[in-house]
Scaffold this motif. Sequence first.
Motif, PDB file in Angstrom:
ATOM      1  N   VAL A 270      40.286  55.305   2.747  1.00  0.00           N
ATOM      2  CA  VAL A 270      39.862  55.232   1.349  1.00  0.00           C
ATOM      3  C   VAL A 270      38.423  55.735   1.287  1.00  0.00           C
ATOM      4  O   VAL A 270      37.478  54.990   1.610  1.00  0.00           O
ATOM      5  N   PRO A 271      38.190  57.003   0.908  1.00  0.00           N
ATOM      6  CA  PRO A 271      36.868  57.627   1.046  1.00  0.00           C
ATOM      7  C   PRO A 271      35.714  56.826   0.453  1.00  0.00           C
ATOM      8  O   PRO A 271      34.638  56.729   1.053  1.00  0.00           O
ATOM      9  N   TRP A 272      35.926  56.232  -0.734  1.00  0.00           N
ATOM     10  CA  TRP A 272      34.796  55.587  -1.392  1.00  0.00           C
ATOM     11  C   TRP A 272      34.382  54.263  -0.748  1.00  0.00           C
ATOM     12  O   TRP A 272      33.344  53.704  -1.090  1.00  0.00           O
ATOM     13  N   LEU A 273      35.138  53.799   0.234  1.00  0.00           N
ATOM     14  CA  LEU A 273      34.704  52.615   0.974  1.00  0.00           C
ATOM     15  C   LEU A 273      33.563  52.936   1.930  1.00  0.00           C
ATOM     16  O   LEU A 273      32.855  52.035   2.391  1.00  0.00           O
ATOM     17  N   ASN A 274      33.397  54.243   2.250  1.00  0.00           N
ATOM     18  CA  ASN A 274      32.377  54.641   3.225  1.00  0.00           C
ATOM     19  C   ASN A 274      32.532  53.830   4.512  1.00  0.00           C
ATOM     20  O   ASN A 274      33.616  53.767   5.061  1.00  0.00           O
ATOM     21  N   ASP A 275      31.472  53.183   4.990  1.00  0.00           N
ATOM     22  CA  ASP A 275      31.573  52.469   6.271  1.00  0.00           C
ATOM     23  C   ASP A 275      32.074  51.036   6.107  1.00  0.00           C
ATOM     24  O   ASP A 275      32.097  50.270   7.062  1.00  0.00           O
ATOM     25  N   GLN A 276      32.459  50.680   4.892  1.00  0.00           N
ATOM     26  CA  GLN A 276      33.067  49.365   4.687  1.00  0.00           C
ATOM     27  C   GLN A 276      34.496  49.362   5.239  1.00  0.00           C
ATOM     28  O   GLN A 276      35.268  50.288   5.001  1.00  0.00           O
ATOM     29  N   LYS A 277      34.811  48.339   5.991  1.00  0.00           N
ATOM     30  CA  LYS A 277      36.165  48.155   6.514  1.00  0.00           C
ATOM     31  C   LYS A 277      36.737  46.889   5.898  1.00  0.00           C
ATOM     32  O   LYS A 277      36.073  45.847   5.861  1.00  0.00           O
ATOM     33  N   VAL A 278      37.961  46.995   5.404  1.00  0.00           N
ATOM     34  CA  VAL A 278      38.642  45.837   4.830  1.00  0.00           C
ATOM     35  C   VAL A 278      39.859  45.546   5.697  1.00  0.00           C
ATOM     36  O   VAL A 278      40.716  46.419   5.908  1.00  0.00           O
ATOM     37  N   GLY A 279      39.923  44.333   6.217  1.00  0.00           N
ATOM     38  CA  GLY A 279      41.036  43.923   7.060  1.00  0.00           C
ATOM     39  C   GLY A 279      41.851  42.829   6.402  1.00  0.00           C
ATOM     40  O   GLY A 279      41.301  41.867   5.845  1.00  0.00           O
ATOM     41  N   TYR A 280      43.160  42.997   6.444  1.00  0.00           N
ATOM     42  CA  TYR A 280      44.091  42.001   5.900  1.00  0.00           C
ATOM     43  C   TYR A 280      44.894  41.421   7.061  1.00  0.00           C
ATOM     44  O   TYR A 280      45.608  42.141   7.760  1.00  0.00           O
ATOM     45  N   VAL A 281      44.756  40.120   7.263  1.00  0.00           N
ATOM     46  CA  VAL A 281      45.445  39.448   8.364  1.00  0.00           C
ATOM     47  C   VAL A 281      46.406  38.409   7.787  1.00  0.00           C
ATOM     48  O   VAL A 281      46.016  37.603   6.936  1.00  0.00           O
ATOM     49  N   ARG A 282      47.635  38.460   8.218  1.00  0.00           N
ATOM     50  CA  ARG A 282      48.633  37.480   7.767  1.00  0.00           C
ATOM     51  C   ARG A 282      49.338  36.903   8.994  1.00  0.00           C
ATOM     52  O   ARG A 282      49.717  37.636   9.921  1.00  0.00           O
ATOM     53  N   LEU A 283      49.491  35.591   8.998  1.00  0.00           N
ATOM     54  CA  LEU A 283      50.233  34.895  10.044  1.00  0.00           C
ATOM     55  C   LEU A 283      51.272  34.000   9.381  1.00  0.00           C
ATOM     56  O   LEU A 283      50.950  33.261   8.441  1.00  0.00           O
ATOM     57  N   GLU A 284      52.488  34.085   9.848  1.00  0.00           N
ATOM     58  CA  GLU A 284      53.583  33.252   9.338  1.00  0.00           C
ATOM     59  C   GLU A 284      54.113  32.395  10.482  1.00  0.00           C
ATOM     60  O   GLU A 284      54.317  32.897  11.597  1.00  0.00           O
ATOM     61  N   GLY A 285      54.345  31.109  10.187  1.00  0.00           N
ATOM     62  CA  GLY A 285      54.838  30.239  11.236  1.00  0.00           C
ATOM     63  C   GLY A 285      55.482  28.981  10.681  1.00  0.00           C
ATOM     64  O   GLY A 285      55.796  28.906   9.483  1.00  0.00           O
ATOM     65  N   ARG A 286      55.662  28.007  11.576  1.00  0.00           N
ATOM     66  CA  ARG A 286      56.321  26.751  11.195  1.00  0.00           C
ATOM     67  C   ARG A 286      55.545  25.559  11.749  1.00  0.00           C
ATOM     68  O   ARG A 286      55.054  25.598  12.889  1.00  0.00           O
ATOM     69  N   LEU A 287      55.468  24.526  10.921  1.00  0.00           N
ATOM     70  CA  LEU A 287      54.818  23.278  11.294  1.00  0.00           C
ATOM     71  C   LEU A 287      55.854  22.279  11.786  1.00  0.00           C
ATOM     72  O   LEU A 287      56.998  22.641  12.068  1.00  0.00           O
ATOM     73  N   LEU A 288      55.465  21.022  11.870  1.00  0.00           N
ATOM     74  CA  LEU A 288      56.371  19.963  12.304  1.00  0.00           C
ATOM     75  C   LEU A 288      57.675  19.986  11.519  1.00  0.00           C
ATOM     76  O   LEU A 288      57.660  20.107  10.284  1.00  0.00           O
ATOM     77  N   GLY A 289      58.794  19.905  12.233  1.00  0.00           N
ATOM     78  CA  GLY A 289      60.090  19.895  11.595  1.00  0.00           C
ATOM     79  C   GLY A 289      60.573  21.285  11.197  1.00  0.00           C
ATOM     80  O   GLY A 289      61.595  21.410  10.514  1.00  0.00           O
ATOM     81  N   GLY A 290      59.854  22.293  11.570  1.00  0.00           N
ATOM     82  CA  GLY A 290      60.243  23.657  11.206  1.00  0.00           C
ATOM     83  C   GLY A 290      59.874  24.038   9.790  1.00  0.00           C
ATOM     84  O   GLY A 290      60.355  25.046   9.262  1.00  0.00           O
ATOM     85  N   VAL A 291      58.990  23.269   9.169  1.00  0.00           N
ATOM     86  CA  VAL A 291      58.573  23.558   7.796  1.00  0.00           C
ATOM     87  C   VAL A 291      57.711  24.832   7.790  1.00  0.00           C
ATOM     88  O   VAL A 291      56.731  24.920   8.528  1.00  0.00           O
ATOM     89  N   PRO A 292      58.058  25.824   6.969  1.00  0.00           N
ATOM     90  CA  PRO A 292      57.341  27.104   7.012  1.00  0.00           C
ATOM     91  C   PRO A 292      55.951  27.028   6.394  1.00  0.00           C
ATOM     92  O   PRO A 292      55.677  26.217   5.511  1.00  0.00           O
ATOM     93  N   MET A 293      55.082  27.884   6.889  1.00  0.00           N
ATOM     94  CA  MET A 293      53.735  28.024   6.344  1.00  0.00           C
ATOM     95  C   MET A 293      53.284  29.462   6.575  1.00  0.00           C
ATOM     96  O   MET A 293      53.833  30.188   7.411  1.00  0.00           O
ATOM     97  N   SER A 294      52.258  29.870   5.838  1.00  0.00           N
ATOM     98  CA  SER A 294      51.669  31.194   6.054  1.00  0.00           C
ATOM     99  C   SER A 294      50.176  31.118   5.770  1.00  0.00           C
ATOM    100  O   SER A 294      49.699  30.238   5.037  1.00  0.00           O
TER     101      SER A 294
END
Length: 359
Positions: A270-294
């Motif tokens: 994205v040219p207009w970001l110049n030296d700015q870097k934007v990172g998107y991190v997503r983690l999906e998993g399960r808690l006690l009992g297999g209850v989903p979370m993200s």
Amino acid sequence: MIRTAIVGLGNCASSLVQSIHYCRKNGDAAIGVPFPILGGYKPSDIEIVAAFDVDERKVGRSVNEAIFAAPNCTATFFSDLPASPARVHRGPDLDGVTAFMRNQAPHRSFVSSKATELSAAEVAKVLKSSGAEIVISFLPVGSQAASEFYATCALEAGVAFVNAIPVFLASNAKWAAAFAKHHLPILGDDFKAQIGATIVHRTLAKLFDLRGAKLDRSYQLNVGGNTDFLNMMDSNRLVQKRQSKTEAVQSILDTRLEEDNVRIGPSDYVPWLNDQKVGYVRLEGRLLGGVPMSLEVRLQVEDSPNAAAMALAAIRCAKIALDRKLEGAVPDASAFLFKHPPKQIEDSEAYDRLLAFAG
């Protein structure tokens, strides 16, 4: 002084040079400096004595002028630089310039220097005559041939090598052995930025194991507007970059994710970001009992100072390794600083090992 030569005078080199003078000016009051003292060396002890690039706007100029030349676009946080006798020499193109760079004329992302390209023997001669002890490589991602060229020049000149990029040298047994044979240290590969997407991703992923949760899948997608991201629009250059970033996260987990459940790496320019870097991190998993979370995180940073902070430490570690006559890869000095070190070590232990190494 730690006499250092730079390969690739782009945004990261600009941030590194600025940071050296920033530390000299501010001393103990300097903000955000990791490891203010390592082995008795301060960041202000680093002296840039030579540089190599291929762009017309940088070749032939002094280093302290060239770091502010286009297409560099990183933040200027210290501009009051003294005159520098260190010059930018014309290195060979090899695979350091991708077609995406050559074809972006409207953005003037690359202007080929008309100066004659130096041979390996001539580069080694420059390194020797400048008194360089260490070479640090900031070549573009995917520069396999160019990285091997400058590593060979370092061996011929008898200087240590710091590999900032995801071309595997320090973590490659062949290259580690080559440096050991020449009684020289090599550190790398691919800087783990000060507070970057990879260290944040590693920390969050490890949190699942520490807290007994089950991590099922994860991604890290990064966008930016500097020439590094433009270069990485060529997906053929991203194989080792993705491998480096992915392994940095996978290696921290008790149970590795299936290949289809993890995706990590650059995703767009994205040219207009110049030296700015934007990172998107997503983690999906399960808690006690297999209850989903993200969990989702958005990180925005100025990309090059984030890497330069680690460069300040790596150069000093390379000097310490030289002082101690260490040979080949230096795992204890690399694990905390790089994404793809010779040996992956959990970050808190790697931090302790780095301090012990420098102590």
